[in-house]
Design an enzyme around this catalytic site. Structure first.
Site, PDB file in Angstrom:
ATOM      1  N   PRO A 326      29.976  43.136  35.517  1.00 19.38           N
ATOM      2  CG  PRO A 326      30.052  40.875  36.141  1.00 19.38           C
ATOM      3  CD  PRO A 326      29.916  41.775  34.950  1.00 19.38           C
ATOM      4  CG  ASP A 501      33.928  40.982  33.358  1.00 21.10           C
ATOM      5  OD1 ASP A 501      33.124  40.414  34.112  1.00 21.10           O
ATOM      6  OD2 ASP A 501      33.717  41.177  32.148  1.00 21.10           O
ATOM      7  CG  HIS A 502      33.087  38.725  40.322  1.00 25.75           C
ATOM      8  ND1 HIS A 502      33.839  37.573  40.380  1.00 25.75           N
ATOM      9  CD2 HIS A 502      32.689  38.957  41.614  1.00 25.75           C
ATOM     10  CE1 HIS A 502      33.888  37.127  41.613  1.00 25.75           C
ATOM     11  NE2 HIS A 502      33.206  37.950  42.384  1.00 25.75           N
ATOM     12  NE  ARG A 503      30.832  39.687  32.222  1.00 28.16           N
ATOM     13  CZ  ARG A 503      30.569  40.340  31.092  1.00 28.16           C
ATOM     14  NH1 ARG A 503      29.455  40.075  30.419  1.00 28.16           N
ATOM     15  NH2 ARG A 503      31.418  41.254  30.634  1.00 28.16           N
ATOM     16  CB  ILE A 505      39.047  38.258  37.255  1.00 32.93           C
ATOM     17  CG1 ILE A 505      39.759  38.332  35.889  1.00 32.93           C
ATOM     18  CG2 ILE A 505      40.050  38.384  38.389  1.00 32.93           C
ATOM     19  CD1 ILE A 505      40.204  39.728  35.513  1.00 32.93           C
TER      20      ILE A 505
END
Length: 529
Positions: A326, A501-503, A505
């Site tokens: 993501p 990476d939104h998972r 950060i």
């Protein structure tokens, strides 16, 4: 006079501490000269040690997993006949020094050595053919991953007896590449006398087995030693259908015997790739519409140009990364006015050294500073855990005629700006020439993709998995700045685009990372110290 004979490992070339992977005899067995006794396997070749003469096995001095070298005693024989020669007469000659360019008479399976964390790499070129004489370290095949082109060298000299792969096949570490007849062995023999691992098949054996229904390609690629291959042919067993129970899935004698009796386990066939796998790039089985098929020529003249191999492979990786990760991209800018002046001055001082410093080495130093302050950016996801790395290896995107490649500068925290610039130049040249090695593109913890030499303002770089962030930079430009809205000054401004990476950060951390990165570039002391 004792008639017990020590059996030693003969001259096996420039190989030492080779693991024993199979023992073919037991105490009490009667063996004949040239019968295989044990099998050894290095990272480059599989070797079998034959009996130097006939006799009865009195004791065995090694076990599976032990490591041996030339001269190691592996077992003792009770010699045939009362007038057997003394032990010294039966010992293989060890007077000749080990050499990478020679090996005892026999044949050797040449396998793909350790090539780092690369699997299923396509064979793009085969440099030899059956009957060719090759020397140690001579390239025999060329592989190309999405990141590198690599040549596989011959581990020793010999004559090419058979080739187990063809262009387009995919190989990994341990895959059989070809078979070399070594020493004084003939190029092809129906029953080779192997002092160094035997061929998957000799030319005469191939002809003799042609009518047995054996799949020769699968047979050649099966993970088994020469003695096991010989036994399989005698029992008409297709090794490609046998599941190995030895270490790393190696097929041993018991597997072949059990299979021949109908009690052995069959190797699982390769699973067919779901139709959606290609479209989704492994992105969780996305149910996408089929790609439209259009006859473009009916609308006007067209020219078809195939993608380079690097683009084909890297395209699949980029697709996977974009779909699975993501992505979020945060934009910012850095004031590099003072840094640019300093860079120009450094280049004048280094002019005679041949080293030219671009803005990128400074950005690498800034990245190290930011990664140390925000360690979650210098990490990788491993299942539900985050692996935080205590080393700082920075990759940089290199534009080459064949596509994008990402060389890695290791330990950027320990290197000066000129040292980084010099190494960058060397790696960039190797990338353009297609000569980058796998280890020169592996281990990166963070990547910088720069379009500064071309143009643009902002863009969204795709994260280079398994990293969790990538910094994109574009061409710097002069911009009017004012602190009070009345007085304006021109400052050289560098656009920054951080994809993360939104998972792992969140937005606040990404914004802080960008601000710190920009502040380091704006303050020379933070870059250099």
């Amino acid at each position: 006079m004792s008639n017990t004979i020590d059996i030693q490992v003969p001259d096996i070339g420039d190989f030492t501490d080779i693991p024993v992977i199979e023992i073919f005899v037991k105490v009490g067995d009667t063996v004949k000269a040239e019968d295989p006794l044990i099998s050894l396997e290095s990272d480059k070749a599989t070797m079998e040690v034959p009996a130097p003469q006939g006799g009865v096995v009195a004791s065995i001095g090694v076990k599976l997993g032990d490591k041996v070298s030339q001269g190691s005693v592996i077992m003792t024989f009770q010699a045939e006949g009362a007038a057997a020669a003394p032990a010294e007469a039966a010992k293989p000659s060890v007077t000749a020094p080990p050499s990478a360019t020679s090996a005892p008479t026999g044949v050797a399976e040449v396998r793909v050595p350790d090539i780092g964390d690369f699997k299923d790499i396509p064979v793009i070129e085969i440099f030899v053919k059956v009957g060719d004489t090759v020397k140690a370290e001579q390239p025999i095949i060329s592989l190309e991953s999405d990141k590198a082109t690599m040549d596989i060298p011959a581990p020793l000299s010999g004559v090419v007896q058979s080739i187990a792969i063809k262009v387009g096949d995919k190989v990994s570490e341990g895959s059989v590449v070809l078979v070399l007849a070594t020493g004084d062995a003939p190029a092809a023999a129906a029953a080779p006398s192997p002092a160094l691992a035997a061929a998957p098949m000799a030319a005469a054996q191939v002809a003799a087995a042609a009518s047995t229904g054996i799949d020769e390609t699968a047979f050649a690629l099966a993970y088994a030693g020469p003695a096991v291959r010989k036994l399989a042919r005698e029992l008409s067993v297709n090794l490609g259908h046998v599941k190995g129970t030895g270490e790393h899935g190696r097929i041993v004698r018991a597997d072949v015997e059990a299979f021949a009796k109908g009690g052995g386990a069959a190797a699982a066939p390769a699973a067919a790739k779901p139709a959606s796998a290609t479209a989704s790039g492994g992105g969780g089985g996305l149910d996408l519409l089929a790609w439209p098929k259009v006859d473009f020529a009916k609308f006007g003249p067209v020219e078809r140009k195939e993608l380079s191999r690097i683009k084909k492979i890297s395209g699949a990786n980029l697709h996977r990364n974009w779909v699975v990760i993501p992505h979020v991209t945060t934009h910012d800018e850095a004031d590099i006015t003072d840094l640019e002046q300093f860079r120009v001055q450094m280049n004048k001082e280094l002019e005679k050294s041949g080293v030219k410093i671009s803005m990128l080495p400074f950005m690498m130093k800034a990245a190290v500073s930011a990664l140390k302050k925000f360690p979650e950016f210098n990490a990788s996801l491993d299942g539900d855990a985050l692996v935080l790395k205590n080393y700082w290896h920075i990759g940089f995107a290199a534009d080459t005629p064949n596509g994008l490649m990402v060389p890695v500068i290791r330990d950027c925290d320990k290197k000066t700006v000129p040292e980084i610039a010099k190494e960058m130049g060397e790696l960039a040249k190797l990338a353009r020439d297609g000569k980058l090695k796998p280890d020169q593109m592996s281990g990166g913890t963070f990547t910088i993709s720069s379009l500064g030499g071309i143009g643009g303002i902002y863009f969204t770089p795709i994260i280079n998995a398994p990293e969790v962030a990538i910094m994109g930079v574009c061409k710097s430009y002069w911009k009017q700045h004012s602190s009070d809205g009345k007085t304006y000054t021109s400052r050289l401004t560098l656009p920054l685009s951080l994809s993360w990476d939104h998972r792992v950060i969140d937005g606040a951390a990404a914004a802080r990372f960008n601000v710190h990165f920009a502040n380091v570039l704006a303050d020379l002391r933070r870059v250099l110290f």
